[in-house]
Design a protein around this motif. Structure first.
Motif, PDB file in Angstrom:
ATOM      1  N   GLY A 144       0.826  -1.214   0.000  1.00 38.75           N
ATOM      2  CA  GLY A 144       0.000   0.000   0.000  1.00 38.75           C
ATOM      3  C   GLY A 144       0.852   1.252   0.000  1.00 38.75           C
ATOM      4  N   ALA A 145       1.911   1.256   0.786  1.00 31.41           N
ATOM      5  CA  ALA A 145       2.805   2.420   0.842  1.00 31.41           C
ATOM      6  C   ALA A 145       3.510   2.613  -0.494  1.00 31.41           C
ATOM      7  CB  ALA A 145       3.826   2.245   1.970  1.00 31.41           C
ATOM      8  N   ALA A 146       3.954   1.511  -1.102  1.00 34.54           N
ATOM      9  CA  ALA A 146       4.638   1.606  -2.397  1.00 34.54           C
ATOM     10  C   ALA A 146       3.693   2.158  -3.463  1.00 34.54           C
ATOM     11  CB  ALA A 146       5.165   0.229  -2.812  1.00 34.54           C
ATOM     12  N   GLN A 147       2.452   1.706  -3.459  1.00 35.55           N
ATOM     13  CA  GLN A 147       1.488   2.213  -4.429  1.00 35.55           C
ATOM     14  C   GLN A 147       1.228   3.703  -4.202  1.00 35.55           C
ATOM     15  OE1 GLN A 147      -1.786  -0.490  -3.812  1.00 35.55           O
ATOM     16  NE2 GLN A 147      -1.032  -1.950  -5.333  1.00 35.55           N
ATOM     17  N   LEU A 148       1.148   4.119  -2.957  1.00 34.93           N
ATOM     18  CA  LEU A 148       0.939   5.523  -2.645  1.00 34.93           C
ATOM     19  C   LEU A 148       2.114   6.367  -3.142  1.00 34.93           C
ATOM     20  CD1 LEU A 148      -0.694   7.750  -1.179  1.00 34.93           C
ATOM     21  CD2 LEU A 148       0.664   7.241   0.850  1.00 34.93           C
ATOM     22  N   PHE A 149       3.336   5.905  -2.865  1.00 34.98           N
ATOM     23  CA  PHE A 149       4.516   6.652  -3.301  1.00 34.98           C
ATOM     24  C   PHE A 149       4.631   6.691  -4.818  1.00 34.98           C
ATOM     25  CE2 PHE A 149       6.343   5.481   1.015  1.00 34.98           C
ATOM     26  CZ  PHE A 149       6.071   6.721   1.556  1.00 34.98           C
ATOM     27  N   ASN A 150       4.212   5.633  -5.498  1.00 35.50           N
ATOM     28  CA  ASN A 150       4.231   5.626  -6.967  1.00 35.50           C
ATOM     29  C   ASN A 150       3.146   6.528  -7.542  1.00 35.50           C
ATOM     30  OD1 ASN A 150       6.402   3.907  -7.234  1.00 35.50           O
ATOM     31  ND2 ASN A 150       5.137   2.062  -7.345  1.00 35.50           N
ATOM     32  N   ALA A 151       2.010   6.619  -6.849  1.00 36.31           N
ATOM     33  CA  ALA A 151       0.895   7.422  -7.346  1.00 36.31           C
ATOM     34  C   ALA A 151       1.184   8.914  -7.253  1.00 36.31           C
ATOM     35  CB  ALA A 151      -0.377   7.080  -6.568  1.00 36.31           C
ATOM     36  N   LEU A 152       1.916   9.333  -6.228  1.00 39.68           N
ATOM     37  CA  LEU A 152       2.173  10.766  -6.048  1.00 39.68           C
ATOM     38  C   LEU A 152       2.935  11.379  -7.234  1.00 39.68           C
ATOM     39  CD1 LEU A 152       2.950  10.942  -2.224  1.00 39.68           C
ATOM     40  CD2 LEU A 152       0.925  11.782  -3.413  1.00 39.68           C
ATOM     41  N   PRO A 153       4.063  10.825  -7.693  1.00 46.28           N
ATOM     42  CA  PRO A 153       4.749  11.431  -8.846  1.00 46.28           C
ATOM     43  C   PRO A 153       3.902  11.382 -10.127  1.00 46.28           C
ATOM     44  CG  PRO A 153       6.209   9.888  -7.714  1.00 46.28           C
ATOM     45  CD  PRO A 153       4.857   9.766  -7.096  1.00 46.28           C
ATOM     46  N   ALA A 154       3.160  10.279 -10.309  1.00 45.40           N
ATOM     47  CA  ALA A 154       2.328  10.171 -11.506  1.00 45.40           C
ATOM     48  C   ALA A 154       1.234  11.241 -11.487  1.00 45.40           C
ATOM     49  CB  ALA A 154       1.712   8.777 -11.593  1.00 45.40           C
ATOM     50  N   LYS A 155       0.623  11.455 -10.328  1.00 45.84           N
ATOM     51  CA  LYS A 155      -0.423  12.467 -10.211  1.00 45.84           C
ATOM     52  C   LYS A 155       0.166  13.865 -10.417  1.00 45.84           C
ATOM     53  CE  LYS A 155      -4.332  13.611  -7.271  1.00 45.84           C
ATOM     54  NZ  LYS A 155      -5.011  13.336  -6.008  1.00 45.84           N
ATOM     55  N   ALA A 156       1.353  14.095  -9.855  1.00 44.26           N
ATOM     56  CA  ALA A 156       2.014  15.391 -10.038  1.00 44.26           C
ATOM     57  C   ALA A 156       2.346  15.616 -11.510  1.00 44.26           C
ATOM     58  CB  ALA A 156       3.275  15.462  -9.174  1.00 44.26           C
ATOM     59  N   ALA A 157       2.821  14.561 -12.176  1.00 41.67           N
ATOM     60  CA  ALA A 157       3.173  14.692 -13.598  1.00 41.67           C
ATOM     61  C   ALA A 157       1.934  15.012 -14.426  1.00 41.67           C
ATOM     62  CB  ALA A 157       3.828  13.405 -14.097  1.00 41.67           C
ATOM     63  N   ALA A 162      -1.219  19.000 -17.406  1.00 42.79           N
ATOM     64  CA  ALA A 162      -2.442  19.794 -17.617  1.00 42.79           C
ATOM     65  C   ALA A 162      -2.144  21.270 -17.524  1.00 42.79           C
ATOM     66  CB  ALA A 162      -3.496  19.373 -16.590  1.00 42.79           C
ATOM     67  N   LEU A 163      -1.293  21.654 -16.590  1.00 47.60           N
ATOM     68  CA  LEU A 163      -0.911  23.055 -16.437  1.00 47.60           C
ATOM     69  C   LEU A 163      -0.165  23.539 -17.680  1.00 47.60           C
ATOM     70  CD1 LEU A 163      -0.863  25.493 -14.525  1.00 47.60           C
ATOM     71  CD2 LEU A 163       1.290  24.626 -13.605  1.00 47.60           C
ATOM     72  N   GLN A 164       0.720  22.686 -18.208  1.00 46.92           N
ATOM     73  CA  GLN A 164       1.483  23.025 -19.425  1.00 46.92           C
ATOM     74  C   GLN A 164       0.522  23.227 -20.608  1.00 46.92           C
ATOM     75  OE1 GLN A 164       4.875  23.416 -19.550  1.00 46.92           O
ATOM     76  NE2 GLN A 164       4.654  24.129 -21.631  1.00 46.92           N
ATOM     77  N   GLU A 165      -0.465  22.338 -20.731  1.00 50.32           N
ATOM     78  CA  GLU A 165      -1.440  22.447 -21.822  1.00 50.32           C
ATOM     79  C   GLU A 165      -2.251  23.723 -21.677  1.00 50.32           C
ATOM     80  OE1 GLU A 165      -3.927  18.986 -22.093  1.00 50.32           O
ATOM     81  OE2 GLU A 165      -2.200  17.650 -22.309  1.00 50.32           O
TER      82      GLU A 165
END
Length: 169
Positions: A144-157, A162-165
């Motif tokens: 669960g922690a690994a999935q959370l840590f992986n999700a944060l950079p993907a969500k930020a990216a 979206a901000l760039q677009e």
């Protein structure tokens, strides 16, 4: 007299070295049934038949008075040197198949146990099962922690994309 002293000394050593001791009455069991019982607990305990008076002396010498009132009739002791729960389960299961075996009392972790408390001990899951469950729970938390840590950079990216677009538009 010398053999009695040697027996008391041997029993006292077993009381002192054991993780737990379970007292049973085996009245009416055959030699073959006792052999089967010994074999069923051999991995975690030794099963010894001893005279009640010598058992009481040895137990008292070892500082254990839990069996003083229970030592009547043909008694035998399971000296546990491994998994106490596994031995309690084996005795319970053997007693179900052979009702002549009666678990009378126990001594575990410095405390006297009644026959009912030994039964509750037998109802616990074995050490291996509890360790497996704990390992599974820890693994689930790590996943669960690994999935959370992986999700944060993907969500930020995705957010930066979206901000760039939006700025390009």
């Amino acid at each position: 007299m010398a053999t009695k002293d040697a027996t008391v000394a041997d029993l006292q050593r077993k009381f002192e070295e054991s993780d737990a001791v379970l007292l049973t009455e085996y009245r009416g069991l055959t030699v073959a049934q006792l052999r089967d019982l010994r074999n069923s607990i051999r991995e975690h305990a030794t099963y010894a038949v001893a005279k009640n008076t010598l058992t009481k002396i040895a137990a008292n010498n070892a500082g254990i008075t839990a069996f003083d009132d229970e030592l009547a009739g043909p008694s035998a002791l399971a000296f546990v040197h491994g998994d106490t729960v596994a031995v309690a389960k084996a005795l319970r299961d053997f007693a179900k198949a052979n009702p002549l075996l009666v678990v009378k009392a126990g001594y575990f972790d410095g405390n006297a146990l009644t026959a009912a408390e030994v039964g509750k001990l037998a109802d616990l899951e074995s050490r291996e099962v509890l360790l497996a469950k704990a390992a599974g729970a820890m693994q689930a938390a790590l996943v669960g922690a690994a999935q959370l840590f992986n999700a944060l950079p993907a969500k930020a990216a995705r957010g930066f994309g979206a901000l760039q677009e939006k700025q390009d538009a």
